[in-house]
Design a protein around this motif. Structure first.
Motif: not given
Ligand code: ZN
Length: 350
Positions: A26, A28-29, A66, A69, A71
Protein backbone atom coordinates in the motif's frame (compact mmCIF):
# COMPACT_ATOMS: atom_id res chain seq x y z
CA UNK A 1 -22.86 13.28 -20.42
CA UNK A 2 -21.24 9.97 -19.55
CA UNK A 3 -20.48 7.60 -22.38
CA UNK A 4 -22.98 4.73 -22.32
CA UNK A 5 -21.37 1.53 -21.09
CA UNK A 6 -20.84 -0.96 -23.91
CA UNK A 7 -22.36 -4.36 -23.36
CA UNK A 8 -19.74 -6.90 -22.36
CA UNK A 9 -19.40 -10.43 -21.01
CA UNK A 10 -17.63 -11.44 -17.81
CA UNK A 11 -14.17 -12.95 -17.83
CA UNK A 12 -13.43 -16.67 -17.63
CA UNK A 13 -11.94 -18.19 -14.47
CA UNK A 14 -8.47 -18.27 -15.91
CA UNK A 15 -5.56 -17.26 -13.74
CA UNK A 16 -1.82 -17.58 -14.10
CA UNK A 17 -0.10 -19.30 -11.20
CA UNK A 18 2.70 -16.69 -11.31
CA UNK A 19 0.14 -14.05 -10.33
CA UNK A 20 -1.15 -15.84 -7.24
CA UNK A 21 2.03 -14.94 -5.35
CA UNK A 22 2.08 -11.25 -6.31
CA UNK A 23 1.40 -8.86 -3.46
CA UNK A 24 1.13 -5.10 -3.64
CA UNK A 25 2.46 -2.76 -0.92
CA UNK A 26 0.00 0.00 0.00
CA UNK A 27 1.36 3.42 -0.95
CA UNK A 28 -0.24 4.91 2.18
CA UNK A 29 0.47 2.47 5.06
CA UNK A 30 2.79 -0.10 3.47
CA UNK A 31 0.59 -3.12 4.18
CA UNK A 32 0.84 -6.01 1.73
CA UNK A 33 -2.32 -6.47 -0.31
CA UNK A 34 -3.22 -9.32 -2.57
CA UNK A 35 -4.66 -8.45 -5.98
CA UNK A 36 -7.85 -9.92 -7.31
CA UNK A 37 -6.76 -10.27 -10.94
CA UNK A 38 -10.20 -11.29 -12.13
CA UNK A 39 -12.04 -8.64 -10.20
CA UNK A 40 -14.18 -6.45 -12.38
CA UNK A 41 -12.71 -2.96 -12.51
CA UNK A 42 -14.95 0.10 -12.74
CA UNK A 43 -13.31 1.11 -15.98
CA UNK A 44 -12.00 -1.10 -18.75
CA UNK A 45 -8.40 -1.33 -19.91
CA UNK A 46 -8.61 0.90 -22.90
CA UNK A 47 -5.83 2.82 -24.51
CA UNK A 48 -6.57 6.52 -24.76
CA UNK A 49 -5.65 8.49 -27.85
CA UNK A 50 -4.33 11.92 -26.91
CA UNK A 51 -6.17 14.79 -28.64
CA UNK A 52 -2.96 15.92 -30.30
CA UNK A 53 -2.43 12.46 -31.82
CA UNK A 54 0.94 10.75 -31.59
CA UNK A 55 0.43 7.32 -30.06
CA UNK A 56 -1.73 6.17 -27.22
CA UNK A 57 -1.73 6.23 -23.44
CA UNK A 58 -1.77 2.62 -22.32
CA UNK A 59 -2.71 1.71 -18.73
CA UNK A 60 0.22 0.18 -16.85
CA UNK A 61 -1.34 -0.05 -13.41
CA UNK A 62 -4.37 -1.60 -11.77
CA UNK A 63 -6.51 -0.12 -8.98
CA UNK A 64 -6.18 -1.67 -5.51
CA UNK A 65 -7.93 -0.85 -2.24
CA UNK A 66 -5.83 -1.44 0.87
CA UNK A 67 -7.35 -4.00 3.23
CA UNK A 68 -5.86 -2.22 6.28
CA UNK A 69 -6.21 1.55 5.75
CA UNK A 70 -8.82 1.28 2.97
CA UNK A 71 -7.08 3.84 0.78
CA UNK A 72 -7.24 3.47 -2.98
CA UNK A 73 -4.00 3.37 -4.94
CA UNK A 74 -2.56 2.04 -8.19
CA UNK A 75 -0.35 -1.02 -8.44
CA UNK A 76 2.18 -0.79 -11.26
CA UNK A 77 2.46 -3.83 -13.52
CA UNK A 78 5.69 -4.88 -15.26
CA UNK A 79 6.05 -3.31 -18.70
CA UNK A 80 7.23 -5.76 -21.35
CA UNK A 81 9.30 -4.85 -24.37
CA UNK A 82 7.66 -4.94 -27.77
CA UNK A 83 9.81 -5.64 -30.82
CA UNK A 84 7.09 -6.21 -33.39
CA UNK A 85 3.38 -6.91 -33.79
CA UNK A 86 2.00 -10.20 -35.06
CA UNK A 87 -1.36 -10.80 -36.68
CA UNK A 88 -3.21 -13.90 -35.53
CA UNK A 89 -6.00 -15.39 -37.64
CA UNK A 90 -8.63 -17.54 -35.96
CA UNK A 91 -11.34 -19.99 -36.90
CA UNK A 92 -13.37 -22.60 -35.06
CA UNK A 93 -14.76 -26.13 -35.42
CA UNK A 94 -17.01 -28.40 -33.39
CA UNK A 95 -18.21 -32.01 -33.23
CA UNK A 96 -20.75 -33.91 -31.14
CA UNK A 97 -20.02 -37.46 -29.99
CA UNK A 98 -22.30 -39.90 -28.16
CA UNK A 99 -20.76 -41.86 -25.30
CA UNK A 100 -22.94 -44.36 -23.37
CA UNK A 101 -26.01 -42.22 -23.87
CA UNK A 102 -24.12 -39.02 -23.03
CA UNK A 103 -23.78 -36.34 -25.70
CA UNK A 104 -20.45 -34.54 -25.65
CA UNK A 105 -19.80 -31.28 -27.49
CA UNK A 106 -16.22 -30.66 -28.57
CA UNK A 107 -15.32 -27.13 -29.56
CA UNK A 108 -11.99 -25.65 -30.60
CA UNK A 109 -10.50 -22.42 -31.91
CA UNK A 110 -7.29 -22.39 -33.93
CA UNK A 111 -5.18 -19.24 -34.20
CA UNK A 112 -2.31 -18.98 -36.67
CA UNK A 113 0.33 -16.38 -37.41
CA UNK A 114 2.97 -16.45 -40.10
CA UNK A 115 6.19 -14.50 -40.39
CA UNK A 116 6.18 -11.99 -43.27
CA UNK A 117 9.05 -13.80 -44.98
CA UNK A 118 6.76 -16.74 -45.86
CA UNK A 119 3.45 -14.94 -46.61
CA UNK A 120 4.00 -14.77 -50.36
CA UNK A 121 4.96 -18.44 -50.50
CA UNK A 122 1.78 -19.40 -48.62
CA UNK A 123 -0.38 -17.25 -50.91
CA UNK A 124 1.04 -18.95 -54.01
CA UNK A 125 0.80 -22.47 -52.63
CA UNK A 126 -2.73 -22.04 -51.31
CA UNK A 127 -3.76 -20.57 -54.67
CA UNK A 128 -2.56 -23.76 -56.35
CA UNK A 129 -4.59 -25.90 -53.95
CA UNK A 130 -7.68 -23.82 -54.62
CA UNK A 131 -7.21 -24.03 -58.38
CA UNK A 132 -6.94 -27.79 -58.06
CA UNK A 133 -10.13 -28.01 -55.97
CA UNK A 134 -12.15 -25.64 -58.18
CA UNK A 135 -10.35 -25.14 -61.49
CA UNK A 136 -13.22 -23.17 -63.02
CA UNK A 137 -13.23 -20.42 -60.37
CA UNK A 138 -10.66 -17.76 -59.55
CA UNK A 139 -9.13 -18.66 -56.14
CA UNK A 140 -9.89 -15.19 -54.74
CA UNK A 141 -13.58 -15.66 -55.43
CA UNK A 142 -14.35 -18.41 -52.95
CA UNK A 143 -13.46 -19.14 -49.31
CA UNK A 144 -11.62 -22.43 -48.77
CA UNK A 145 -13.72 -24.16 -46.08
CA UNK A 146 -12.53 -27.72 -45.76
CA UNK A 147 -15.88 -28.96 -44.37
CA UNK A 148 -17.48 -28.03 -47.68
CA UNK A 149 -14.84 -29.90 -49.66
CA UNK A 150 -15.09 -32.87 -47.31
CA UNK A 151 -18.88 -33.20 -47.49
CA UNK A 152 -19.14 -32.39 -51.20
CA UNK A 153 -20.77 -35.27 -53.12
CA UNK A 154 -23.51 -36.25 -55.51
CA UNK A 155 -24.66 -34.80 -58.81
CA UNK A 156 -24.36 -31.20 -57.63
CA UNK A 157 -20.71 -31.59 -56.71
CA UNK A 158 -18.83 -28.28 -56.61
CA UNK A 159 -15.28 -29.52 -56.25
CA UNK A 160 -13.01 -31.41 -58.61
CA UNK A 161 -11.98 -33.99 -55.98
CA UNK A 162 -13.89 -37.04 -57.11
CA UNK A 163 -13.91 -39.37 -54.12
CA UNK A 164 -12.89 -39.90 -50.51
CA UNK A 165 -9.42 -41.06 -51.50
CA UNK A 166 -8.77 -37.88 -53.50
CA UNK A 167 -10.08 -35.71 -50.66
CA UNK A 168 -7.82 -37.44 -48.14
CA UNK A 169 -4.79 -37.07 -50.39
CA UNK A 170 -5.62 -33.41 -50.96
CA UNK A 171 -5.92 -32.89 -47.19
CA UNK A 172 -2.66 -34.73 -46.51
CA UNK A 173 -0.79 -32.55 -48.99
CA UNK A 174 -2.35 -29.41 -47.55
CA UNK A 175 -1.31 -30.51 -44.04
CA UNK A 176 2.23 -31.18 -45.26
CA UNK A 177 2.39 -27.73 -46.87
CA UNK A 178 1.34 -26.15 -43.55
CA UNK A 179 3.88 -28.23 -41.57
CA UNK A 180 6.51 -27.06 -44.06
CA UNK A 181 5.96 -23.44 -42.99
CA UNK A 182 7.55 -24.26 -39.65
CA UNK A 183 9.25 -22.58 -37.81
CA UNK A 184 7.86 -19.36 -39.31
CA UNK A 185 4.29 -20.44 -38.60
CA UNK A 186 2.90 -20.22 -35.05
CA UNK A 187 -0.22 -22.18 -34.31
CA UNK A 188 -2.45 -22.42 -31.22
CA UNK A 189 -5.41 -24.70 -30.67
CA UNK A 190 -7.64 -24.11 -27.65
CA UNK A 191 -10.34 -26.71 -27.01
CA UNK A 192 -12.83 -28.11 -24.54
CA UNK A 193 -15.41 -30.88 -24.34
CA UNK A 194 -18.64 -30.45 -22.46
CA UNK A 195 -21.60 -32.71 -21.71
CA UNK A 196 -24.92 -31.61 -23.20
CA UNK A 197 -28.05 -32.24 -21.18
CA UNK A 198 -31.50 -30.85 -20.54
CA UNK A 199 -33.92 -29.15 -22.87
CA UNK A 200 -33.03 -27.75 -26.27
CA UNK A 201 -32.83 -24.33 -24.69
CA UNK A 202 -30.46 -25.54 -21.94
CA UNK A 203 -28.27 -27.27 -24.51
CA UNK A 204 -28.05 -24.12 -26.63
CA UNK A 205 -27.09 -22.14 -23.52
CA UNK A 206 -24.39 -24.69 -22.60
CA UNK A 207 -22.85 -24.52 -26.08
CA UNK A 208 -22.98 -20.73 -26.10
CA UNK A 209 -21.19 -20.58 -22.75
CA UNK A 210 -18.56 -23.09 -23.88
CA UNK A 211 -17.83 -21.08 -27.02
CA UNK A 212 -17.54 -17.82 -25.12
CA UNK A 213 -15.23 -19.46 -22.59
CA UNK A 214 -12.94 -20.86 -25.29
CA UNK A 215 -12.93 -17.56 -27.15
CA UNK A 216 -11.85 -15.66 -24.03
CA UNK A 217 -9.22 -18.26 -23.17
CA UNK A 218 -7.93 -18.05 -26.75
CA UNK A 219 -7.48 -14.28 -26.42
CA UNK A 220 -5.78 -14.47 -23.01
CA UNK A 221 -3.53 -17.41 -23.89
CA UNK A 222 -2.32 -15.91 -27.16
CA UNK A 223 -1.94 -12.44 -25.62
CA UNK A 224 0.23 -13.92 -22.86
CA UNK A 225 2.29 -16.01 -25.27
CA UNK A 226 2.87 -13.18 -27.73
CA UNK A 227 3.77 -10.65 -25.03
CA UNK A 228 6.21 -13.08 -23.37
CA UNK A 229 7.92 -13.24 -26.77
CA UNK A 230 8.00 -9.42 -26.99
CA UNK A 231 5.31 -9.28 -29.65
CA UNK A 232 2.25 -7.10 -29.86
CA UNK A 233 -0.86 -8.84 -31.13
CA UNK A 234 -3.79 -8.12 -33.45
CA UNK A 235 -6.53 -10.76 -33.75
CA UNK A 236 -8.57 -11.44 -36.87
CA UNK A 237 -11.54 -13.79 -36.87
CA UNK A 238 -13.80 -15.24 -39.48
CA UNK A 239 -17.09 -13.39 -39.05
CA UNK A 240 -19.37 -16.35 -39.69
CA UNK A 241 -23.02 -16.56 -38.78
CA UNK A 242 -23.17 -18.50 -35.55
CA UNK A 243 -25.42 -21.56 -35.56
CA UNK A 244 -26.01 -21.38 -31.78
CA UNK A 245 -26.80 -17.71 -31.37
CA UNK A 246 -28.00 -16.96 -34.94
CA UNK A 247 -25.87 -13.82 -34.95
CA UNK A 248 -22.54 -13.13 -36.63
CA UNK A 249 -19.51 -13.94 -34.47
CA UNK A 250 -18.62 -10.28 -34.14
CA UNK A 251 -21.53 -9.61 -31.76
CA UNK A 252 -20.86 -12.01 -28.92
CA UNK A 253 -17.11 -12.20 -29.51
CA UNK A 254 -16.67 -8.44 -29.20
CA UNK A 255 -18.62 -8.52 -25.92
CA UNK A 256 -16.19 -11.17 -24.67
CA UNK A 257 -13.21 -8.99 -25.56
CA UNK A 258 -14.73 -5.92 -23.90
CA UNK A 259 -15.41 -8.00 -20.77
CA UNK A 260 -11.76 -9.04 -20.56
CA UNK A 261 -10.72 -5.41 -20.66
CA UNK A 262 -12.39 -4.92 -17.28
CA UNK A 263 -9.99 -7.30 -15.53
CA UNK A 264 -6.61 -6.35 -14.03
CA UNK A 265 -5.42 -9.62 -15.63
CA UNK A 266 -5.81 -8.13 -19.11
CA UNK A 267 -3.80 -5.05 -18.14
CA UNK A 268 -1.13 -7.33 -16.68
CA UNK A 269 -0.94 -9.55 -19.79
CA UNK A 270 -0.89 -6.57 -22.16
CA UNK A 271 2.27 -5.46 -20.34
CA UNK A 272 2.05 -1.82 -21.38
CA UNK A 273 1.30 -2.41 -25.06
CA UNK A 274 -1.73 -1.17 -26.93
CA UNK A 275 -3.96 -4.18 -27.73
CA UNK A 276 -6.63 -3.28 -30.28
CA UNK A 277 -10.10 -4.82 -30.49
CA UNK A 278 -10.22 -8.00 -32.60
CA UNK A 279 -11.14 -7.55 -36.22
CA UNK A 280 -13.93 -9.63 -37.76
CA UNK A 281 -13.40 -10.42 -41.41
CA UNK A 282 -15.40 -11.75 -44.31
CA UNK A 283 -15.16 -15.57 -44.12
CA UNK A 284 -12.08 -16.89 -45.89
CA UNK A 285 -10.89 -13.40 -46.87
CA UNK A 286 -7.30 -14.06 -45.78
CA UNK A 287 -5.17 -17.17 -46.53
CA UNK A 288 -4.45 -17.65 -42.82
CA UNK A 289 -8.19 -17.74 -42.04
CA UNK A 290 -8.38 -20.62 -44.51
CA UNK A 291 -5.42 -22.33 -42.83
CA UNK A 292 -7.00 -21.88 -39.38
CA UNK A 293 -10.24 -23.37 -40.75
CA UNK A 294 -8.40 -26.42 -42.05
CA UNK A 295 -6.46 -26.99 -38.81
CA UNK A 296 -9.65 -26.69 -36.73
CA UNK A 297 -11.32 -29.21 -39.04
CA UNK A 298 -8.48 -31.74 -38.61
CA UNK A 299 -8.39 -31.33 -34.82
CA UNK A 300 -12.18 -31.62 -34.34
CA UNK A 301 -12.38 -34.64 -36.65
CA UNK A 302 -9.45 -36.24 -34.82
CA UNK A 303 -11.29 -35.80 -31.52
CA UNK A 304 -14.31 -37.65 -32.92
CA UNK A 305 -12.22 -40.41 -34.46
CA UNK A 306 -9.97 -40.90 -31.42
CA UNK A 307 -13.15 -41.50 -29.42
CA UNK A 308 -13.87 -44.35 -31.86
CA UNK A 309 -10.35 -45.69 -31.29
CA UNK A 310 -9.02 -44.40 -34.62
CA UNK A 311 -7.39 -41.26 -36.00
CA UNK A 312 -8.88 -38.70 -38.34
CA UNK A 313 -8.46 -39.43 -42.07
CA UNK A 314 -6.11 -36.43 -42.15
CA UNK A 315 -4.66 -36.69 -38.61
CA UNK A 316 -3.79 -33.34 -37.08
CA UNK A 317 -0.34 -34.83 -36.29
CA UNK A 318 0.45 -34.22 -39.98
CA UNK A 319 0.44 -30.49 -39.24
CA UNK A 320 3.48 -30.88 -37.01
CA UNK A 321 3.68 -29.70 -33.42
CA UNK A 322 1.28 -26.98 -32.35
CA UNK A 323 0.52 -25.20 -29.09
CA UNK A 324 -2.38 -27.18 -27.62
CA UNK A 325 -4.50 -26.01 -24.69
CA UNK A 326 -7.50 -27.48 -22.94
CA UNK A 327 -9.19 -27.17 -19.58
CA UNK A 328 -9.44 -30.26 -17.38
CA UNK A 329 -12.72 -31.33 -15.82
CA UNK A 330 -11.46 -29.88 -12.50
CA UNK A 331 -10.92 -26.50 -14.19
CA UNK A 332 -7.13 -26.74 -14.26
CA UNK A 333 -5.45 -25.72 -17.51
CA UNK A 334 -3.53 -28.34 -19.46
CA UNK A 335 -1.11 -27.33 -22.21
CA UNK A 336 1.59 -28.86 -24.39
CA UNK A 337 3.56 -28.12 -27.53
CA UNK A 338 2.98 -31.34 -29.41
CA UNK A 339 1.08 -33.10 -32.20
CA UNK A 340 -2.59 -32.34 -31.63
CA UNK A 341 -3.51 -35.99 -32.41
CA UNK A 342 -1.61 -37.05 -29.29
CA UNK A 343 -2.70 -34.15 -27.12
CA UNK A 344 -6.36 -34.97 -27.84
CA UNK A 345 -5.90 -38.45 -26.38
CA UNK A 346 -5.69 -36.81 -22.96
CA UNK A 347 -9.43 -36.25 -23.19
CA UNK A 348 -9.97 -39.99 -23.14
CA UNK A 349 -7.55 -41.00 -20.39
CA UNK A 350 -9.27 -42.61 -17.40
ZN1 ZN B 1 -2.90 0.92 3.40
Amino acid sequence: MAKPKKRYKKHPGLLLSELEKVTSPCTNCGADNSIDWLNEMRFPHEAIEPHGGGGRWVPISVPVQCKICESHYHHKIPVLERESTWHLYGDEAWRIIEDKGKRIHFFCITLVALHNSRQEELNLKLRKFKLEARPELAPEEWPHHFTEIWSDSGAKRKFALSGLKEKIQYGERLAKMIAGLSPEIVCYNISSATILKGTRKEIAATIKLQKEQIFKEALLITLDSMRQNKKGVVWHFDNVKDSTTREVTEGWAMECFLGLQYTPLFTYLAGGTYIPEPEFMKPGSHPLLEIADFISFCVARDFMKIFEGKLGEVPSARLGKINCYRTNVDGQPDAAYEMASFFLMRYFLP
